[in-house]
Motif scaffolding. Sequence first.
Motif: not given
Length: 650
Positions: A605-631
Amino acid sequence: RQRHLTIPCEMCIRDSFEGVSGELRGSAYGYSEADDISTDFGATLNIPLSDTFAIRANIDVLSDTGFIDQPFLVRQIGVSDPDATGPAAAANLRRQDDVNSEDTLSGRIAARWQPAPWLDTNLTYYYQRVESGGRQVSGLRSTLRTGEYESALRVPEPNERENQLLALEVSADLGFAELTSATGYSEYTEAGQRDQTDLLITLAYSYEAFPTFTAFTREDDDQSSFNQELRLVSTIEGPFSWIVGAFYNKFESESTSREFTPGYAAFLGGSRPDNLEYISSGFTDLTEQAVYGELSYELTPRLTVTGGARWYSYELDGRLAVDLPLLNTVFGGRAPDSIVLNYENSSQSDDGWLFKFNASYEVSDNILAYATVSEGYRIGDENGVTPCVGGGVGQSVCGQPDELSYTPDQTLNYEVGIKSQTFDGRLTLNGSLYYIEWTDPQIASATLIGLQPITKNGEGAETTGLELSFDAALTDRFNLRGSYAYTNAELTQDAPRLVRVLSPSSFSPNAPGAGFVSGRAGDRLPGSPEHQATLFASYTDTLSNGWEWSLDGGIIYKGDIFTRVGNRGSGITLPSYTLTNVSASLEAPAWRATFFVENLFDEFIETGVRGTPDFNRTLTDAGGGPVRVRSHYTDILPPRQVGVRVAFSF
């Protein structure tokens, strides 16, 4: 974060002069998603010291194991890669189970003194200390798509809270009226830690370029409150009855938030030994006062009309300062340990009148019809963000002019209803219709810079609803009761720049497509289900030896809710749910035992939320590795809980 908010019923009973009495109680229960057993033990003791003076003391100790797992905790903040996968995961990440544990110590001691039949005094001290291991959230909807009872956050989030309350209530029967004085003083402190990584990597300031970037926030909050109310209620028989009173409240708070980014200063080529990236400090001083009165008159033996008024006033003063120590040290040339806090003052105040009118008519000895028109009011407040300077460039969180504070909102409420009892009181039926007109409604929003949750005022809203309830003693042993509520809450006028929208290509507030969308007239308001219903059944019988046993069951239904106004800006709909609880009890003169199951069918049962599905993105660090947003994550209710509760009285 706290799941157990109820005070044991013994703590709500006034001290008795009738003799020494007490209770020992305990419960043990387990969650379907937990590894260990939770316990809750308590005791109550009532001691009369004379015919007019008695003391009652309570103590309760809760140890709840929790049920949320965190499988992606970094082993060393600023050193471990939070997005490591494959063979590297074991060296960088660790797992901790049941992180949302809770240990609570609650105590109360009260003294009651009744020196004369017309005078009654009660002095109470209440204490509670809560230590929580983490938040009760699910990362199922996040970028990582965790399990239902798993969190995707990177650092532990412990929290400690302490409440103290001293209250004095004095009641005096003056013959023509009863005078009541209620005085209270409370202190509250809180210290906690939060994962702040997602906020920073979504600011488009290149925090994510640091391959092992993880940030956390430590927050401290101290509050104190003093309030006093005097109330005089008429007791003389006659067609007139009245109430007059006065209220005063003084609230003060001091809060500090510190944001740390270990290793980030060195990555930028600088030095900041304390790793302090952001600090905010704020003070709040609120004074409220009111006087009120109500007069009722029986026009006929069956028709009574009531009119009431309340004058209110409040003053709210605040001071807030923000500094970016790491930025100013690495790029501004300040000393590595410097912190500069320049406080900005803010204030708001308001006063006015609220009115109420009620008419009630006894259709018969068992049926009462009523109609009420009343006004409601809620004060405004600051949003706790500093003004943006130079467009907000370089600031992690700041507010535009319309984001710094919000003003009071007010309601005009209409209600008509019927209350009835039939079949010699065995059937109770109640129903009401209501309409609420809402002026300047306070609605959740977010800042343009930093996506900080704030409150804004809408232009107008309304709520229409229906409430029905019944309580039926079908037999001497079988009781059935239930309720149904329909609520339609929506905007009546457009609300400009209300809902924050992210760009499809970037988290930057200046990227194409970023900004705000307006709420529109007719948009459904968030957080409120349209349909709610309950149904409870109880069967009680007596054994041949006089012991009483009972079976109880309850079903709670709540319809779906929107998470944003009109679900604009990628808001989501949290699904409806049905929660089923059952219990079986056996009671003897000196003890009672109960076996219970909560969330019988183990619903997620979910009762509240933080953020939206738009936050589900993967960014890139200086070495080209993934940085997963978890908001993006949701607040949830506990899974199935099975336990036993025992109480012994003397």
